[in-house]
Design an enzyme around this catalytic site. Structure first.
Site, PDB file in Angstrom:
ATOM      1  N   ASP A 136      -7.191  40.422  -2.627  1.00  9.15           N
ATOM      2  CA  ASP A 136      -7.427  39.430  -3.654  1.00  9.15           C
ATOM      3  C   ASP A 136      -8.469  39.998  -4.508  1.00  9.15           C
ATOM      4  O   ASP A 136      -9.363  39.355  -4.955  1.00  9.15           O
ATOM      5  CB  ASP A 136      -8.010  38.199  -2.743  1.00  9.15           C
ATOM      6  CG  ASP A 136      -8.301  37.004  -3.783  1.00  9.15           C
ATOM      7  OD1 ASP A 136      -7.545  37.088  -5.079  1.00  9.15           O
ATOM      8  OD2 ASP A 136      -8.815  36.059  -3.747  1.00  9.15           O
ATOM      9  N   HIS A 179     -16.109  33.347   2.443  1.00  9.89           N
ATOM     10  CA  HIS A 179     -15.328  34.069   3.481  1.00  9.89           C
ATOM     11  C   HIS A 179     -15.419  35.473   3.597  1.00  9.89           C
ATOM     12  O   HIS A 179     -15.959  36.221   2.699  1.00  9.89           O
ATOM     13  CB  HIS A 179     -13.783  33.632   3.265  1.00  9.89           C
ATOM     14  CG  HIS A 179     -13.470  33.963   1.651  1.00  9.89           C
ATOM     15  ND1 HIS A 179     -13.352  32.780   0.798  1.00  9.89           N
ATOM     16  CD2 HIS A 179     -13.439  35.165   0.977  1.00  9.89           C
ATOM     17  CE1 HIS A 179     -13.250  33.237  -0.499  1.00  9.89           C
ATOM     18  NE2 HIS A 179     -13.074  34.504  -0.419  1.00  9.89           N
ATOM     19  N   ARG A 277     -23.303  36.158  -8.170  1.00 18.01           N
ATOM     20  CA  ARG A 277     -22.274  35.216  -8.627  1.00 18.01           C
ATOM     21  C   ARG A 277     -21.676  34.795  -7.389  1.00 18.01           C
ATOM     22  O   ARG A 277     -21.056  35.273  -6.471  1.00 18.01           O
ATOM     23  CB  ARG A 277     -20.904  35.738  -9.615  1.00 18.01           C
ATOM     24  CG  ARG A 277     -19.967  34.832  -9.594  1.00 18.01           C
ATOM     25  CD  ARG A 277     -18.634  35.712 -10.165  1.00 18.01           C
ATOM     26  NE  ARG A 277     -17.667  34.756 -10.468  1.00 18.01           N
ATOM     27  CZ  ARG A 277     -16.713  34.728  -9.533  1.00 18.01           C
ATOM     28  NH1 ARG A 277     -16.726  35.196  -8.368  1.00 18.01           N
ATOM     29  NH2 ARG A 277     -15.558  34.144  -9.933  1.00 18.01           N
ATOM     30  N   ASP A 279     -19.547  33.127  -5.181  1.00 18.55           N
ATOM     31  CA  ASP A 279     -18.020  33.026  -5.133  1.00 18.55           C
ATOM     32  C   ASP A 279     -17.711  31.670  -4.232  1.00 18.55           C
ATOM     33  O   ASP A 279     -18.396  31.723  -3.140  1.00 18.55           O
ATOM     34  CB  ASP A 279     -17.518  34.153  -4.678  1.00 18.55           C
ATOM     35  CG  ASP A 279     -15.753  34.101  -4.678  1.00 18.55           C
ATOM     36  OD1 ASP A 279     -15.432  33.886  -5.897  1.00 18.55           O
ATOM     37  OD2 ASP A 279     -15.145  34.100  -3.809  1.00 18.55           O
ATOM     38  N   GLU A 321     -20.341  29.696  -8.414  1.00 20.10           N
ATOM     39  CA  GLU A 321     -18.911  29.792  -9.167  1.00 20.10           C
ATOM     40  C   GLU A 321     -18.390  28.648  -8.576  1.00 20.10           C
ATOM     41  O   GLU A 321     -17.712  28.495  -7.469  1.00 20.10           O
ATOM     42  CB  GLU A 321     -18.171  31.214  -8.668  1.00 20.10           C
ATOM     43  CG  GLU A 321     -16.808  31.427  -9.355  1.00 20.10           C
ATOM     44  CD  GLU A 321     -15.666  30.764  -8.611  1.00 20.10           C
ATOM     45  OE1 GLU A 321     -14.554  30.609  -9.180  1.00 20.10           O
ATOM     46  OE2 GLU A 321     -15.577  31.009  -7.170  1.00 20.10           O
ATOM     47  N   HIS A 388     -11.673  36.643 -14.895  1.00 21.43           N
ATOM     48  CA  HIS A 388     -10.288  37.234 -14.355  1.00 21.43           C
ATOM     49  C   HIS A 388      -9.482  36.207 -13.682  1.00 21.43           C
ATOM     50  O   HIS A 388      -8.324  36.701 -13.119  1.00 21.43           O
ATOM     51  CB  HIS A 388     -11.004  38.114 -13.126  1.00 21.43           C
ATOM     52  CG  HIS A 388     -11.756  37.513 -12.074  1.00 21.43           C
ATOM     53  ND1 HIS A 388     -12.775  36.659 -12.172  1.00 21.43           N
ATOM     54  CD2 HIS A 388     -11.334  37.236 -10.730  1.00 21.43           C
ATOM     55  CE1 HIS A 388     -13.151  35.985 -11.376  1.00 21.43           C
ATOM     56  NE2 HIS A 388     -12.297  36.159 -10.033  1.00 21.43           N
ATOM     57  N   ASP A 389      -9.776  35.014 -13.536  1.00 18.49           N
ATOM     58  CA  ASP A 389      -8.966  33.862 -12.945  1.00 18.49           C
ATOM     59  C   ASP A 389      -8.035  33.283 -13.791  1.00 18.49           C
ATOM     60  O   ASP A 389      -8.046  33.442 -15.030  1.00 18.49           O
ATOM     61  CB  ASP A 389      -9.852  32.926 -12.132  1.00 18.49           C
ATOM     62  CG  ASP A 389     -10.314  33.453 -10.513  1.00 18.49           C
ATOM     63  OD1 ASP A 389      -9.749  34.324 -10.062  1.00 18.49           O
ATOM     64  OD2 ASP A 389     -11.489  33.060 -10.294  1.00 18.49           O
ATOM     65  N   ARG A 505      -2.422  36.716 -11.454  1.00 18.20           N
ATOM     66  CA  ARG A 505      -3.354  36.904 -12.221  1.00 18.20           C
ATOM     67  C   ARG A 505      -3.674  38.116 -12.678  1.00 18.20           C
ATOM     68  O   ARG A 505      -4.311  38.499 -13.561  1.00 18.20           O
ATOM     69  CB  ARG A 505      -4.694  36.423 -11.297  1.00 18.20           C
ATOM     70  CG  ARG A 505      -4.841  34.792 -11.120  1.00 18.20           C
ATOM     71  CD  ARG A 505      -5.907  34.352 -10.333  1.00 18.20           C
ATOM     72  NE  ARG A 505      -5.547  34.951  -9.060  1.00 18.20           N
ATOM     73  CZ  ARG A 505      -6.634  34.833  -7.964  1.00 18.20           C
ATOM     74  NH1 ARG A 505      -7.655  34.281  -8.239  1.00 18.20           N
ATOM     75  NH2 ARG A 505      -6.380  35.325  -6.730  1.00 18.20           N
TER      76      ARG A 505
HETATM   77  C1  GLC Z   1     -13.076  32.995  -6.688  1.00 16.54           C
HETATM   78  C2  GLC Z   1     -12.579  34.206  -7.298  1.00 16.54           C
HETATM   79  C3  GLC Z   1     -11.202  34.201  -7.200  1.00 16.54           C
HETATM   80  C4  GLC Z   1     -10.625  34.489  -5.722  1.00 16.54           C
HETATM   81  C5  GLC Z   1     -11.414  33.310  -4.844  1.00 16.54           C
HETATM   82  C6  GLC Z   1     -11.358  33.772  -3.699  1.00 16.54           C
HETATM   83  O1  GLC Z   1     -12.479  31.817  -7.150  1.00 16.54           O
HETATM   84  O2  GLC Z   1     -12.977  34.030  -8.677  1.00 16.54           O
HETATM   85  O3  GLC Z   1     -10.686  35.343  -8.048  1.00 16.54           O
HETATM   86  O4  GLC Z   1      -9.535  34.581  -5.697  1.00 16.54           O
HETATM   87  O5  GLC Z   1     -12.813  33.353  -5.277  1.00 16.54           O
HETATM   88  O6  GLC Z   1     -12.329  34.511  -3.159  1.00 16.54           O
END
Ligand code: GLC
Length: 607
Positions: A136, A179, A277, A279, A321, A388-389, A505
C-alpha cells in the site's frame, strides 16, 4: 492503582533529568497533570495499567536522556515561539522518496531544488521497511526502526534529517499509527499464538463477532478490499483489517499498544523528525454499534500523545490525517483548553475547490469556509490541492444539500467521464448514487492533458494556480504535492505494471521530472504570500459577498482575496476602488478574469 493518583511513578523517573534538560521541570509541571488523567480515563480499568505506566515513564526518561543536543536546542527555540509553523513563510512539499529522488541520499541531492521553491516543511510518505509484495505504497510497515533497504539505511535517514535541518526544512514523517503489516514481529508473534501479541490486534475466533461490528462499518476500499475483516488461518480467526488484508489494525484498547507506539514516536523524534503525520488517526478506537471512526477515546489518545511529546520533545508537532467534513476534522485540533493535534488536513476546502471548478460556482468553498471553526491558538490547517491519495467527496456531504449524493456524483463524474477537459479515473466506486473517489494528478484534472491550443493550455494553468492560490491564501500551512509545480501529468503506465495495476492511486504518483517551460509560478505565488500584510495565525478567512456566484471572496487580516471558478470574467461589486492587486501589480478594477484571482491590499498601505 490509577496513575492519576500516583504521579510519582513519572516524577521519580524524570526528576533526575531536570538539571540536564533545560525547561524540563516546567514542562513536566504543565503537561503531566494533563497526561495522567487522560491515561487513567482510557486505560485505568486495565489490570496492567500501572505496569504500562511504569514502562511509559521509563521510555520517556530514556528518550529525554538520549535526545541530541541540537534537538534540545530546537525544543527550547520552538517553546519560545510555539506558533512557528503557522507563519506565512512556511511552505510544504509532500512526496514519496523513490518517486521524487530514488532514495534518501538522492533526496539530499534535491534539497537545493526544494530551497529554490521556498520549501520549509517536507512530508515524506512512509520510508520504513515494509512487507514483501504489495505494501500500500509503504503503509504496511514491518519494522518502525529500519528503513526500507530500497530507500537507504537508518544512517542515510540521519544524514537527511541533518541536511534538512541545516536547510531550514522541517521533516514530517508519516507515522502509520492504526495498523502494522501482517509480517510485523507483533503480527508474527500473534500468528504463533502468543496471547500478549494477539492482544495487540483485534482477532475474533468467531465470525459472528466480526459480523456484529461489520454491520455498522463503512468500507474504505470496497472494490479491492471489501469488508473490514480478513480470515487468517494461522491467527485462528478473523483479523480486523480496515484497509488492505495485509494491514492489521492495532488494538488501542490495550495500553501496551499505546506505550509501544509512544516508543516509536519518541525514537523517531530523536532522529530529527519534527512533525508526525498520524496516518488514519480516526480509526484508532473501536466501539460496537458505531462506524468506529472518531470515537471519543481516539481524541483522548491523541491528546495523551501530545502531552507525552510536549514533555520529551516539545519541538515535535502532530498532524492528524483525518479526511472528513470540516467540523469533524477540526475536532482533531482540539481546543485551547484541551489541545490535540497541531495540524489537520483541510480536506473540505481542498475538495470544495475541485467541486467549484466542476460546478462553475463558489457555493461549496463558501459553505465549507463558513462551517470551518477557527483553529485554536497554536494550531492550524494544512491547506492543499492534491495528495498521494484519491480525492474523496464525502468531506463535502454536510454542505452539499439534503441528499448530497447525486450532486457529489455529478461533480465526481465531471472529472472521469471524458466529456470535460479533465482526465481522471474513478476510484473504489460503490455503485448507485454514491460518489466514487477520483484519481489523477492536479495537472491532468485541470485539463493540461487534453489542452491542444495555447488558450486551452492557459486556461488549464489558470485553474491550477487558482486552486493553489486558494490553498495559499486561506491561512494555515500550504503543501505542494510533488510534481504539481512541474505540472506532471497522469502516469498511465501504472496499468501495465503488475505491481501497481491493482491500485488506481498510482495514476497520480508519477516519477519526478523537470519540465522546462512548464512554469506554474507556484514559487512566485508563495513569495507573494510571504509579502502579504501579516495576519495572526488563528485569523480565519472572513467571507464577504462578491455579487457574483462563481467568485469566492474573503478577507484575511488586512488582505482581500477573490477567486473566480468560472471560465468567464466576472464583474464584482465589492470591494470598491482603492485596492491594489498584488498578482497583476495593478489597481483593482472590479473584474476577475476567467479562472483568475485577485489578492488585494489597501492601495494606501501598499508601498
Ligand atoms: C492513509 C493513507 C493512504 C493509505 C491508508 C492506509 O489514508 O494516506 O495512502 O492507503 O492510510 O494506511
Amino acid at each position: 492503582m490509577a496513575a492519576a493518583e500516583h504521579p510519582d511513578m513519572f516524577i521519580d523517573r524524570l526528576r533526575p533529568l531536570y538539571a540536564d534538560v533545560p525547561g524540563l521541570e516546567a514542562r513536566v509541571g504543565r503537561h503531566l497533570p494533563v497526561l495522567l488523567p487522560l491515561l487513567s480515563q482510557v486505560y485505568g480499568q486495565r489490570a496492567d495499567f500501572a505496569a504500562q505506566c511504569a514502562l511509559l515513564a521509563g521510555r520517556m526518561a530514556a528518550c529525554l536522556s538520549a535526545r541530541p543536543a541540537e534537538l534540545r536546542a530546537l525544543d527550547t527555540a520552538r517553546e519560545a515561539n510555539p506558533d512557528w509553523f503557522c507563519d506565512s513563510r512556511m511552505l510544504g512539499y509532500s512526496t514519496y522518496v523513490d518517486r521524487f529522488a530514488g532514495d534518501l541520499l538522492g533526496l539530499i541531492g534535491r534539497v537545493p531544488y526544494l530551497q529554490d521553491l521556498g520549501i520549509t516543511y517536507l512530508h515524506l510518505l512512509p520510508f520504513w521497511r515494509v512487507r514483501p509484495g504489495d505494501s500500500d505504497g509503504g503503509f504496511a510497515v514491518s519494522d518502525y526502526g529500519s528503513v526500507d533497504p530500497r530507500l537507504g539505511s537508518i544512517d542515510d535517514l540521519d544524514r537527511l534529517t541533518a541536511r534538512l535541518r541545516a536547510a531550514g526544512i522541517s521533516l514530517c514523517a508519516d507515522l502509520v499509527l492504526n495498523h502494522t503489516a501482517d509480517d510485523h514481529p507483533w503480527a508474527l508473534a500473534a500468528k504463533s499464538g502468543d496471547p500478549a501479541a494477539r492482544d495487540f490486534y483485534h482477532i475474533f475466533a468467531d465470525r459472528a463477532e466480526a459480523d456484529a461490528y461489520e454491520a455498522h462499518l463503512l468500507q474504505v476500499f470496497p472494490q479491492t478490499a471489501p469488508g473490514n475483516f480478513t480470515h487468517v488461518p494461522e491467527a485462528g480467526g478473523w483479523v480486523w483489517t480496515t484497509f488492505y488484508p495485509f494491514q492489521w489494525d492495532l488494538n488501542y484498547a490495550n495500553p501496551a499498544v499505546f506505550v509501544a507506539m509512544a516508543g516509536v514516536m519518541m525514537d523517531l523524534a530523536n532522529r530529527g523528525a519534527e512533525v508526525f503525520r498520524l496516518d488514519s488517526a480516526a480509526f484508532l478506537w473501536k466501539r460496537l454499534g458505531t462506524i468506529c471512526r472518531s470515537e471519543p477515546e481516539t481524541h483522548l489518545i491523541l491528546r495523551a500523545y501530545r502531552a507525552i511529546m510536549a514533555i520529551v520533545a516539545p519541538a515535535l508537532l502532530l498532524k492528524s490525517e483525518v479526511i472528513a467534513p470540516v467540523a469533524d476534522a477540526a475536532r482533531y485540533l482540539g481546543t485551547e483548553a484541551a489541545p490535540e493535534c497541531h495540524l489537520a488536513y483541510h480536506a473540505g476546502l481542498m475538495t470544495a475547490g475541485w467541486a467549484a471548478l466542476a460546478e462553475q460556482s463558489a457555493a461549496l468553498p463558501r459553505a465549507v469556509l463558513a462551517a470551518a471553526p477557527p483553529p485554536p491558538h497554536g494550531a492550524c490547517w494544512i491547506t492543499y490541492v492534491r495528495c498521494h491519495d484519491d480525492i474523496g467527496w464525502q468531506p463535502l456531504a454536510p454542505q452539499a444539500g439534503g441528499d448530497p449524493q447525486p450532486r457529489l456524483k455529478r461533480i465526481a463524474d465531471f472529472y472521469t467521464d471524458g466529456r470535460s477537459y479533465a482526465r481522471g479515473e474513478a476510484f473504489q466506486a460503490g455503485g448507485g448514487d454514491d460518489a466514487h473517489g477520483l484519481n489523477g494528478t492536479a495537472a491532468s484534472l485541470v485539463g493540461l492533458e487534453t489542452a491542444l491550443t495555447p488558450e486551452e493550455f492557459d486556461a488549464a494553468l489558470a485553474r491550477l494556480r487558482l486552486l493553489y492560490g486558494l490553498a495559499f491564501a486561506a491561512g494555515g500551512l500550504p503543501v505542494i504535492n510533488m510534481g504539481d509545480e512541474q505540472v506532471l501529468l497522469n502516469d498511465w503506465s501504472y496499468a501495465a505494471d503488475p505491481a501497481r495495476a491493482g491500485e488506481g492511486r498510482w495514476l497520480h504518483r508519477p516519477v519526478f521530472a523537470e519540465r522546462p517551460g512548464a512554469n506554474t509560478g507556484l514559487g512566485a505565488l508563495a513569495a507573494l504570500r510571504r509579502s502579504l500584510p501579516p495576519a495572526a495565525p488563528e485569523t480565519a478567512p472572513c467571507l464577504f459577498e462578491s455579487g457574483a456566484d462563481p467568485v469566492l471572496a474573503f478577507s484575511r487580516g488586512a488582505s482581500l482575496f477573490l477567486f473566480n471558478f468560472a471560465g468567464r470574467s466576472q464583474h464584482v461589486t465589492v470591494p470598491p476602488d482603492g485596492w491594489h492587486d498584488l498578482l497583476s501589480d495593478a489597481a483593482w478594477a472590479g473584474v476577475v478574469a476567467p479562472y483568475g484571482m485577485a489578492w488585494l491590499v489597501n492601495a494606501l498601505q501598499d508601498g
